[in-house]
Write an enzyme that holds these catalytic residues in place. Structure first.
Site, PDB file in Angstrom:
ATOM      1  N   ASN A   1      33.053  37.932  58.729  1.00  0.00           N
ATOM      2  CA  ASN A   1      34.390  38.224  59.238  1.00  0.00           C
ATOM      3  C   ASN A   1      34.522  37.565  60.609  1.00  0.00           C
ATOM      4  OD1 ASN A   1      36.698  39.324  60.372  1.00  0.00           O
ATOM      5  ND2 ASN A   1      36.309  41.392  59.638  1.00  0.00           N
TER       6      ASN A   1
ATOM      7  N   THR B   1      35.889  35.469  55.524  1.00  0.00           N
ATOM      8  CA  THR B   1      36.900  36.412  55.032  1.00  0.00           C
ATOM      9  C   THR B   1      38.247  36.168  55.700  1.00  0.00           C
ATOM     10  OG1 THR B   1      36.360  38.126  56.677  1.00  0.00           O
ATOM     11  CG2 THR B   1      35.138  38.156  54.607  1.00  0.00           C
TER      12      THR B   1
ATOM     13  N   THR C   1      33.200  45.411  56.862  1.00  0.00           N
ATOM     14  CA  THR C   1      32.729  44.225  56.143  1.00  0.00           C
ATOM     15  C   THR C   1      31.489  44.557  55.320  1.00  0.00           C
ATOM     16  OG1 THR C   1      33.573  42.805  57.917  1.00  0.00           O
ATOM     17  CG2 THR C   1      31.996  41.826  56.392  1.00  0.00           C
TER      18      THR C   1
ATOM     19  N   ASP D   1      16.610  59.218  50.595  1.00  0.00           N
ATOM     20  CA  ASP D   1      16.099  60.446  49.982  1.00  0.00           C
ATOM     21  C   ASP D   1      16.988  60.996  48.868  1.00  0.00           C
ATOM     22  OD1 ASP D   1      18.229  61.309  51.482  1.00  0.00           O
ATOM     23  OD2 ASP D   1      17.130  62.865  52.571  1.00  0.00           O
TER      24      ASP D   1
ATOM     25  N   GLU E   1      37.264  52.772  57.166  1.00  0.00           N
ATOM     26  CA  GLU E   1      38.477  52.172  56.633  1.00  0.00           C
ATOM     27  C   GLU E   1      39.180  53.168  55.711  1.00  0.00           C
ATOM     28  OE1 GLU E   1      39.417  49.224  57.704  1.00  0.00           O
ATOM     29  OE2 GLU E   1      37.551  48.846  58.805  1.00  0.00           O
TER      30      GLU E   1
END
Length: 300
Positions: free
Chosen positions: A9, A40, A68, A216, A273
């Site tokens: 990006n 991108t 990203t 885990d 996001e």
């Protein structure tokens, strides 16, 4: 010859990759890789590139912020055979890179990507059609991460989140929820929730326990009930950041999967996001699903 897909990006972190791009490409070439580079251009671009070209290369490396990284991994999750992944952090917070102890130096991170060792990490499956790397969250302040403009993030860093977050204090929304998992069932009014696999959230390490294991098969869950008085809110903050005595409004536990039901639509954030609006959410831990390169070698 081995092949590498490099997705980056160009705008992340004050566009700092511009000054290091040639050094990074030189490292990849000297490591014996044939390069396929994708820059991108828009939201979703990294995911599409990883899904389209990931199965034809030996290694995928992405550079940018947590968003990203999320897109790249989401693209790789569409493949039958997932290649190893390298990560060169270049965003505002880089929470997951911090948890993985990946160097903030872009050159050292590039060296670790091609010369380091693969480390398996858990991936979160969100409602069967989305994925997250380190956090799925809803409620108070979560909208800050995706409503704060990228330019402001670049200039102010963590301060941008705090400044935008302060604007939300007067309008904290409450949600009537039912949370179900193997360990427990909770019902009531909640203002915040996060399901994580990280040691740092938004640059703050106090929000999650320090004994987190990234492989885990379990998430760390934090849920906050709606405070009834200003004092209750103060006690919640003190518990979260100052480690004072636990109180009835904060729930912390570990689980492999959980289901969250709401009477009204809730906005979710995945790795910083916007992740969509849902009334019902099912989250499953996919144990050790991605192998990410880390540990810069002492000698190259």
């Amino acid at each position: 010859m081995k092949k590498i897909l490099f997705i980056f990006n160009p705008r992340s972190g004050k566009a700092q990759i511009r000054n290091k791009l040639m050094d990074i490409l030189d490292i990849f070439t000297k490591a014996g890789y044939e390069l396929l580079v994708h820059v991108t251009q828009r939201t979703g671009d990294a995911m599409e590139a990883a899904a389209a070209y990931g199965d034809s290369v030996d290694l995928v490396v992405c550079s940018g912020g947590d968003g990203t990284l999320n897109e790249t991994i989401s693209g790789l999750m569409k493949l039958d055979n997932i290649p190893d992944l390298g990560y060169i952090p270049a965003g505002s917070t880089n929470d997951f890179a911090s948890s993985l102890k990946i160097s903030k130096s872009m050159v050292k991170a590039a060296e670790a990507a091609v010369f380091g060792e693969p480390f398996p990490i858990d991936i979160g499956c969100f409602c069967g059609d989305r994925h997250f790397v380190y956090i799925a969250a809803f409620g108070a302040f979560t909208e800050v991460s995706y409503l704060t403009p990228q330019d402001k993030k670049n200039v102010l860093g963590h301060q941008a989140y705090m400044l935008e977050g302060m604007k939300s204090l007067a309008s904290i929304q409450s949600y009537e929820l039912r949370i179900e998992c193997e360990e427990l069932t909770l019902e009531g009014e909640f203002i915040f929730g996060m399901i994580t696999n990280t040691m740092s959230v938004g640059g703050f390490k106090g929000l999650v326990t320090q004994d987190v294991a990234l492989d885990d098969g379990e998430f760390e869950v934090l849920l906050i009930r709606t405070p009834k008085t200003p004092l209750d809110l103060t006690n919640i903050i003190n518990y979260m950041f100052l480690k004072e005595e636990p109180n009835e409004y904060v729930h912390k536990f570990r689980t492999r999967s959980l289901r969250i039901l709401s009477k009204e639509p809730i906005d979710w954030v995945l790795d910083g996001e916007f992740g969509g609006t849902r009334r019902e959410v099912n989250i499953i831990n996919l144990k050790k699903r991605i192998r990410i390169m880390r540990k810069t070698p002492k000698k190259l």
